[in-house]
Design a protein around this motif. Structure first.
Motif, PDB file in Angstrom:
ATOM      1  N   SER A 153      11.692  -1.389  -4.454  1.00 33.00           N
ATOM      2  CA  SER A 153      12.207  -2.127  -3.285  1.00 33.00           C
ATOM      3  C   SER A 153      11.072  -2.523  -2.343  1.00 33.00           C
ATOM      4  CB  SER A 153      13.250  -1.285  -2.546  1.00 33.00           C
ATOM      5  OG  SER A 153      12.662  -0.130  -1.965  1.00 33.00           O
ATOM      6  N   ASN A 154      10.080  -1.648  -2.186  1.00 28.66           N
ATOM      7  CA  ASN A 154       8.915  -1.975  -1.366  1.00 28.66           C
ATOM      8  C   ASN A 154       8.192  -3.204  -1.903  1.00 28.66           C
ATOM      9  OD1 ASN A 154       9.253   0.190   0.393  1.00 28.66           O
ATOM     10  ND2 ASN A 154       7.153   0.877   0.216  1.00 28.66           N
ATOM     11  N   LEU A 155       7.960  -3.209  -3.209  1.00 32.34           N
ATOM     12  CA  LEU A 155       7.199  -4.296  -3.818  1.00 32.34           C
ATOM     13  C   LEU A 155       7.989  -5.596  -3.822  1.00 32.34           C
ATOM     14  CD1 LEU A 155       5.537  -2.348  -6.770  1.00 32.34           C
ATOM     15  CD2 LEU A 155       4.437  -3.217  -4.708  1.00 32.34           C
ATOM     16  N   GLU A 156       9.283  -5.507  -4.048  1.00 33.97           N
ATOM     17  CA  GLU A 156      10.092  -6.734  -4.041  1.00 33.97           C
ATOM     18  C   GLU A 156      10.097  -7.376  -2.653  1.00 33.97           C
ATOM     19  OE1 GLU A 156      13.311  -5.861  -7.618  1.00 33.97           O
ATOM     20  OE2 GLU A 156      13.810  -5.282  -5.564  1.00 33.97           O
ATOM     21  N   GLU A 157      10.167  -6.574  -1.595  1.00 39.01           N
ATOM     22  CA  GLU A 157      10.091  -7.139  -0.252  1.00 39.01           C
ATOM     23  C   GLU A 157       8.683  -7.652   0.030  1.00 39.01           C
ATOM     24  OE1 GLU A 157      10.631  -5.982   4.492  1.00 39.01           O
ATOM     25  OE2 GLU A 157      11.208  -4.527   2.950  1.00 39.01           O
ATOM     26  N   ALA A 158       7.683  -6.914  -0.432  1.00 37.77           N
ATOM     27  CA  ALA A 158       6.295  -7.329  -0.198  1.00 37.77           C
ATOM     28  C   ALA A 158       6.021  -8.705  -0.797  1.00 37.77           C
ATOM     29  CB  ALA A 158       5.338  -6.298  -0.778  1.00 37.77           C
ATOM     30  N   LEU A 200       0.822  -1.203   0.000  1.00 36.13           N
ATOM     31  CA  LEU A 200       0.000   0.000   0.000  1.00 36.13           C
ATOM     32  C   LEU A 200       0.863   1.263   0.000  1.00 36.13           C
ATOM     33  CD1 LEU A 200      -2.775  -1.142   2.489  1.00 36.13           C
ATOM     34  CD2 LEU A 200      -3.041  -0.753   0.035  1.00 36.13           C
ATOM     35  N   GLN A 201       1.978   1.225   0.726  1.00 39.45           N
ATOM     36  CA  GLN A 201       2.882   2.378   0.709  1.00 39.45           C
ATOM     37  C   GLN A 201       3.401   2.608  -0.705  1.00 39.45           C
ATOM     38  OE1 GLN A 201       6.053   3.777   3.806  1.00 39.45           O
ATOM     39  NE2 GLN A 201       7.057   2.242   2.530  1.00 39.45           N
ATOM     40  N   ALA A 202       3.792   1.528  -1.381  1.00 39.94           N
ATOM     41  CA  ALA A 202       4.268   1.641  -2.757  1.00 39.94           C
ATOM     42  C   ALA A 202       3.167   2.173  -3.669  1.00 39.94           C
ATOM     43  CB  ALA A 202       4.749   0.282  -3.257  1.00 39.94           C
ATOM     44  N   TRP A 203       1.946   1.738  -3.432  1.00 42.46           N
ATOM     45  CA  TRP A 203       0.797   2.155  -4.245  1.00 42.46           C
ATOM     46  C   TRP A 203       0.586   3.671  -4.163  1.00 42.46           C
ATOM     47  CZ3 TRP A 203      -2.608  -0.611  -7.394  1.00 42.46           C
ATOM     48  CH2 TRP A 203      -3.778   0.062  -7.769  1.00 42.46           C
ATOM     49  N   PHE A 204       0.530   4.176  -2.931  1.00 40.05           N
ATOM     50  CA  PHE A 204       0.259   5.607  -2.756  1.00 40.05           C
ATOM     51  C   PHE A 204       1.432   6.463  -3.217  1.00 40.05           C
ATOM     52  CE2 PHE A 204      -2.546   3.728   0.623  1.00 40.05           C
ATOM     53  CZ  PHE A 204      -3.733   4.005  -0.034  1.00 40.05           C
ATOM     54  N   ILE A 205       2.655   6.011  -2.967  1.00 43.96           N
ATOM     55  CA  ILE A 205       3.827   6.768  -3.430  1.00 43.96           C
ATOM     56  C   ILE A 205       3.876   6.783  -4.950  1.00 43.96           C
ATOM     57  CG2 ILE A 205       6.350   6.714  -3.535  1.00 43.96           C
ATOM     58  CD1 ILE A 205       6.393   5.901  -0.631  1.00 43.96           C
TER      59      ILE A 205
END
Length: 381
Positions: free
Chosen positions: A176-181, A134-139
């Motif tokens: 990086s957010n999505l890869e960890e997610a 979600l953080q990646a989505w909004f950013i």
């Protein structure tokens, strides 16, 4: 006299005590650790999904993305939809820095980032994966619309000026957010919650646009990295190989927009849950913003498209509109897709506008309508 005496008495007390040093002993205190201990990660993550409702309304992300393009126009029709020109300036790219749609959209998306940071303070495992997604989505959408993202890694120093993510730094942070997610999320077919498939599909979208976002002025030509392109192919293969998704064809294309959301369409990968009786986004605005008052359901006589966009569709394209859709046409008389020409009710009777003229939608769509086509200029999308 009692009132005078009481007032005088209170004044004396205030005078006598006003110079006394007051030491307050509240008996308790609360810090970040204590406050975060009052909620669990699941509560924080679930609350963040509600920010996605801003994608369903007509006056936030939709307004900025669509009205600023050639897809949607908000014409002034008499006294309708002028709103001091707030829609018109989006289409004409003449907005000022105090435009409420722009300010509200930025604040709405930034609220989603804040809630994500809040959840990541305590989230682990799947909840952390969802918060990262979600953080990646909004950013992503802040970066897409505004070209820069104010950001804090934590909530320790809210009074400090945040760092600003731009260009390659912003897009790499999203990646990086999505890869960890992906490493934390479950394999599930629940498309209203982040899972490995939704994260992979979203990562493919980010990589597809990486060359544009990494270029700070976003002026072509752009340089696409073969490594990123190969990764896109790999991610798409993983999504397809789940066997859960396929493209809808013919009239079934409109299943993508059915009230049941992702329950009947095989094409949707990530959607906001739309459950009867539960709070949701303002999904109704999607049809109310275009339909005329005398149609069923009665709309707001609002947005339309422009001729150049409509003419890009081939004549045999089902998206060009005018087709019967079960559960819609047989209930209200409405057709699916662009609404073209004379409009009818469910019994086949021709509809009229408020002035008694035939309700015939025309291809011409001036930014300010007048005359006999005041309420009917432009094909409704």
């Amino acid at each position: 006299m009692k009132r005078i005496f009481l007032s005088t008495f209170l004044c004396k007390i205030l005078v006598l005590t006003s110079c006394t040093d007051l030491e307050r002993d509240l008996g308790s205190s609360i810090n970040k650790e204590t406050s975060l201990g009052l909620v669990d990660a699941r509560q924080l993550v679930d609350a963040n999904y509600t920010v996605l409702r801003g994608f369903a309304t007509q006056d936030l992300i939709f307004a900025l993305q669509e009205h600023s393009s050639d897809e949607v126009i908000g014409p002034t029709r008499g006294g309708d939809w002028d709103d001091n020109g707030v829609w018109r300036v989006l289409h004409q790219h003449t907005w000022a820095n105090d435009n409420n749609f722009i300010l509200n959209t930025f604040n709405d998306l930034s609220g989603g980032v804040f809630r994500s940071i809040e959840a990541l303070e305590i989230a682990e495992g799947q909840e952390r994966g969802e918060a990262l997604f979600l953080q990646a989505w909004f950013i992503f959408y802040i970066n897409d619309l505004f070209g820069q993202v104010p950001f804090r890694e934590n909530l320790d120093s809210l009074g400090d000026v945040p760092v600003t993510l731009k260009g390659e730094e912003a897009v790499n942070f999203i990646i990086s957010n999505l890869e960890e997610a992906i490493t934390l999320l479950p394999e599930t077919s629940n498309i209203s919650r982040a899972n490995k498939t939704t994260a992979r599909a979203f990562l493919a979208k980010v990589l597809l646009n990486k060359a544009v976002y990494a270029d700070e002025d976003r002026i072509p030509p752009f340089s696409f990295d073969n490594t990123d392109l190969n990764k896109i192919v790999s991610l798409c293969d993983e999504v397809i190989n789940t066997g859960l998704f396929s493209l809808e064809t013919g009239i079934n294309y409109y299943d993508n927009f059915a009230p049941e959301n992702g329950q009947i369409s095989s094409e949707l990968i990530f959607t906001q849950a739309n459950t009867r009786g539960e709070p949701g986004g303002n999904v109704a605005s999607r049809y109310l913003m275009t339909l005329h008052y005398n149609q069923n359901p009665g709309g707001w006589n609002g947005f339309t498209t422009i001729a150049d966009f409509y003419n890009k569709f081939e004549d045999n394209d089902v998206r060009k509109g005018g087709v019967d859709y079960p559960g819609l046409t047989d209930v209200s008389g409405l057709k699916a897709g662009f609404l073209i020409g004379q409009q009818y009710d469910v019994d086949g009777n021709p509809l009229q506008d408020r002035n008694g003229n035939p309700l015939v939608f025309t291809l011409e769509s001036p930014i300010i309508s007048e005359g006999p086509t005041l309420e009917t200029s432009g094909y409704e999308a």
